[in-house]
Design a protein around this motif. Structure first.
Motif, PDB file in Angstrom:
ATOM      1  N   ALA A  44      43.650 109.273   0.323  1.00  0.00           N
ATOM      2  CA  ALA A  44      43.469 108.797   1.698  1.00  0.00           C
ATOM      3  C   ALA A  44      43.952 109.862   2.689  1.00  0.00           C
ATOM      4  N   LEU A  45      45.083 110.486   2.348  1.00  0.00           N
ATOM      5  CA  LEU A  45      45.627 111.534   3.221  1.00  0.00           C
ATOM      6  C   LEU A  45      44.692 112.749   3.250  1.00  0.00           C
ATOM      7  N   THR A  46      44.190 113.140   2.095  1.00  0.00           N
ATOM      8  CA  THR A  46      43.275 114.290   2.023  1.00  0.00           C
ATOM      9  C   THR A  46      42.045 114.038   2.891  1.00  0.00           C
ATOM     10  N   LEU A  47      41.484 112.837   2.767  1.00  0.00           N
ATOM     11  CA  LEU A  47      40.296 112.515   3.575  1.00  0.00           C
ATOM     12  C   LEU A  47      40.646 112.512   5.061  1.00  0.00           C
ATOM     13  N   ALA A  48      41.726 111.833   5.399  1.00  0.00           N
ATOM     14  CA  ALA A  48      42.101 111.732   6.820  1.00  0.00           C
ATOM     15  C   ALA A  48      42.343 113.112   7.429  1.00  0.00           C
ATOM     16  N   GLU A  49      42.943 113.986   6.660  1.00  0.00           N
ATOM     17  CA  GLU A  49      43.215 115.343   7.173  1.00  0.00           C
ATOM     18  C   GLU A  49      41.925 116.136   7.391  1.00  0.00           C
ATOM     19  N   ALA A  50      40.870 115.759   6.694  1.00  0.00           N
ATOM     20  CA  ALA A  50      39.573 116.424   6.911  1.00  0.00           C
ATOM     21  C   ALA A  50      38.791 115.753   8.043  1.00  0.00           C
ATOM     22  N   VAL A  51      38.926 114.432   8.150  1.00  0.00           N
ATOM     23  CA  VAL A  51      38.162 113.698   9.176  1.00  0.00           C
ATOM     24  C   VAL A  51      38.710 113.985  10.578  1.00  0.00           C
ATOM     25  N   LYS A  52      40.021 114.153  10.672  1.00  0.00           N
ATOM     26  CA  LYS A  52      40.625 114.343  12.010  1.00  0.00           C
ATOM     27  C   LYS A  52      40.036 115.551  12.758  1.00  0.00           C
ATOM     28  N   PRO A  53      40.058 116.765  12.172  1.00  0.00           N
ATOM     29  CA  PRO A  53      39.475 117.902  12.915  1.00  0.00           C
ATOM     30  C   PRO A  53      37.968 117.767  13.131  1.00  0.00           C
ATOM     31  N   LEU A  54      37.297 117.080  12.204  1.00  0.00           N
ATOM     32  CA  LEU A  54      35.856 116.870  12.359  1.00  0.00           C
ATOM     33  C   LEU A  54      35.588 116.006  13.605  1.00  0.00           C
ATOM     34  N   CYS A  55      36.340 114.937  13.733  1.00  0.00           N
ATOM     35  CA  CYS A  55      36.172 114.057  14.900  1.00  0.00           C
ATOM     36  C   CYS A  55      36.549 114.804  16.183  1.00  0.00           C
ATOM     37  N   VAL A  64      41.989 104.698  11.825  1.00  0.00           N
ATOM     38  CA  VAL A  64      42.153 104.491  10.386  1.00  0.00           C
ATOM     39  C   VAL A  64      42.173 102.998  10.095  1.00  0.00           C
ATOM     40  N   ASN A  65      41.463 102.605   9.046  1.00  0.00           N
ATOM     41  CA  ASN A  65      41.469 101.200   8.630  1.00  0.00           C
ATOM     42  C   ASN A  65      42.734 100.900   7.809  1.00  0.00           C
ATOM     43  N   ASP A  66      43.377  99.813   8.134  1.00  0.00           N
ATOM     44  CA  ASP A  66      44.502  99.248   7.334  1.00  0.00           C
ATOM     45  C   ASP A  66      45.824 100.016   7.366  1.00  0.00           C
ATOM     46  N   ASN A  67      45.756 101.341   7.253  1.00  0.00           N
ATOM     47  CA  ASN A  67      46.946 102.114   6.885  1.00  0.00           C
ATOM     48  C   ASN A  67      47.707 102.653   8.111  1.00  0.00           C
ATOM     49  N   LEU A  68      48.675 101.845   8.525  1.00  0.00           N
ATOM     50  CA  LEU A  68      49.447 102.189   9.728  1.00  0.00           C
ATOM     51  C   LEU A  68      50.240 103.480   9.547  1.00  0.00           C
ATOM     52  N   HIS A  69      50.814 103.653   8.366  1.00  0.00           N
ATOM     53  CA  HIS A  69      51.665 104.832   8.177  1.00  0.00           C
ATOM     54  C   HIS A  69      50.857 106.124   8.104  1.00  0.00           C
ATOM     55  N   LEU A  70      49.657 106.033   7.535  1.00  0.00           N
ATOM     56  CA  LEU A  70      48.766 107.200   7.521  1.00  0.00           C
ATOM     57  C   LEU A  70      48.340 107.540   8.964  1.00  0.00           C
ATOM     58  N   THR A  71      48.083 106.514   9.738  1.00  0.00           N
ATOM     59  CA  THR A  71      47.717 106.702  11.151  1.00  0.00           C
ATOM     60  C   THR A  71      48.790 107.512  11.875  1.00  0.00           C
ATOM     61  N   LYS A  72      50.041 107.103  11.633  1.00  0.00           N
ATOM     62  CA  LYS A  72      51.174 107.766  12.278  1.00  0.00           C
ATOM     63  C   LYS A  72      51.322 109.200  11.735  1.00  0.00           C
ATOM     64  N   GLU A  73      51.213 109.317  10.413  1.00  0.00           N
ATOM     65  CA  GLU A  73      51.443 110.612   9.752  1.00  0.00           C
ATOM     66  C   GLU A  73      50.466 111.683  10.245  1.00  0.00           C
ATOM     67  N   ILE A  74      49.195 111.304  10.383  1.00  0.00           N
ATOM     68  CA  ILE A  74      48.215 112.328  10.766  1.00  0.00           C
ATOM     69  C   ILE A  74      47.930 112.312  12.268  1.00  0.00           C
ATOM     70  N   ASP A  75      48.638 111.439  12.984  1.00  0.00           N
ATOM     71  CA  ASP A  75      48.462 111.343  14.436  1.00  0.00           C
ATOM     72  C   ASP A  75      46.989 111.066  14.797  1.00  0.00           C
ATOM     73  N   ALA A  76      46.425 110.058  14.138  1.00  0.00           N
ATOM     74  CA  ALA A  76      45.055 109.625  14.464  1.00  0.00           C
ATOM     75  C   ALA A  76      45.066 108.948  15.829  1.00  0.00           C
ATOM     76  N   ASP A  77      43.864 108.647  16.339  1.00  0.00           N
ATOM     77  CA  ASP A  77      43.799 107.993  17.659  1.00  0.00           C
ATOM     78  C   ASP A  77      44.199 106.527  17.600  1.00  0.00           C
ATOM     79  N   GLY A  78      44.185 105.959  16.388  1.00  0.00           N
ATOM     80  CA  GLY A  78      44.580 104.562  16.286  1.00  0.00           C
ATOM     81  C   GLY A  78      44.322 103.985  14.919  1.00  0.00           C
TER      82      GLY A  78
END
Ligand SMILES: Cc1ncc(COP(=O)(O)OP(=O)(O)O)c(N)n1
Ligand SMILES: Cc1ncsc1CCOP(=O)(O)O
Ligand SMILES: [Mg+2]
Length: 212
Positions: A44-55, A64-78
């Motif tokens: 999940a982290l590997t994917l999120a780290e690739a999706v963030k710069p793409l977006c 991010v769906n479901d995963n609050l801590h991943l959201t925080k870790e990768i500093d997603a928009d929400g």
């Protein structure tokens, strides 16, 4: 104001997810929810780290769906949280006010609670049966949306509501007439062979009554 179309990603592998997300962005989506169920934290982290710069490249919102801590870790928009996921108020405390928090609802009461707890938008559904998600809540149909949106109006509750679940292009105009803000979709975009044309047609219907 949030875009009226949210693409919820699909794909069993990191590669398939990335491909689908890239295709959706290329075709004009500017809001992506990464939904990668039953995966290891590492994947999940590997994917999120690739999706963030793409977006970021496409100036699209990335939640991010479901995963609050991943959201925080990768500093997603929400994050988008369901009725059995982390509570909205807990997520707000962790993420602060600058992040987007979406909450799932199936009833008027769910929306009332989410609003009290600091939710930014609602994913209301399912509209109809869909194979994309298991264990669906009761189907709302068009009448369900009319009823709930009327109650929101009567109670002066204002929050962007997104319809979700088995939505096709042909449903968009009638759903918009219920008073929703927009739609969240997976299957119609992932499976389309003409994504750009489809997204343009969806957006024409979503923004039909907006005067610019
Ligand atoms: C925009 C939007 N609305 C509803 C959902 C469903 O969330 P949830 O009920 O937690 O189910 P899962 O997606 O986690 O299986 C959503 N993801 N997005
Ligand atoms: C995540 C989710 N929650 C309710 S229905 C649904 C799936 C939406 O996907 P589709 O647009 O393919 O029906
Ligand atoms: Mg969930």
């Amino acid at each position: 104001m949030y875009s009226k179309l949210q693409y919820i990603s699909q794909g069993e592998t990191i590669e398939k997810q990335l491909y689908n997300i890239h295709q959706a962005l290329d075709a004009g989506c500017n809001w992506v929810q990464m939904r990668f169920k039953n995966q290891s934290e590492k994947d999940a982290l590997t994917l999120a780290e690739a999706v963030k710069p793409l977006c970021e490249k496409y100036t699209a919102n990335f939640i991010v769906n479901d995963n609050l801590h991943l959201t925080k870790e990768i500093d997603a928009d929400g994050v988008h949280l369901g009725l059995t996921d982390t509570k909205i108020d807990e997520a707000r405390t962790l993420l602060g006010t600058s992040k987007i928090i979406g909450g799932t609802a199936n009833t008027f009461e769910d929306i009332e609670n989410h609003v009290k707890n600091g939710c930014d938008y609602i994913g209301l559904g399912p509209f109809r049966f869909t194979a994309t998600k298991e264990k669906l809540s009761p189907i709302l149909g068009l009448l369900g949306y009319f009823d709930i949106l009327q109650k929101l109006k009567k109670n002066k509750i204002e929050i962007p509501v997104y319809a979700i679940g088995g939505i096709t292009l042909q449903d968009v105009s009638s759903l918009m007439e219920t008073g929703i803000h927009g739609i969240a979709v997976s299957g119609i975009i992932t499976e389309s062979d003409e994504k750009e044309k489809l997204i343009q047609q969806i957006n024409e219907k979503l923004y039909a009554n907006i005067i610019v």
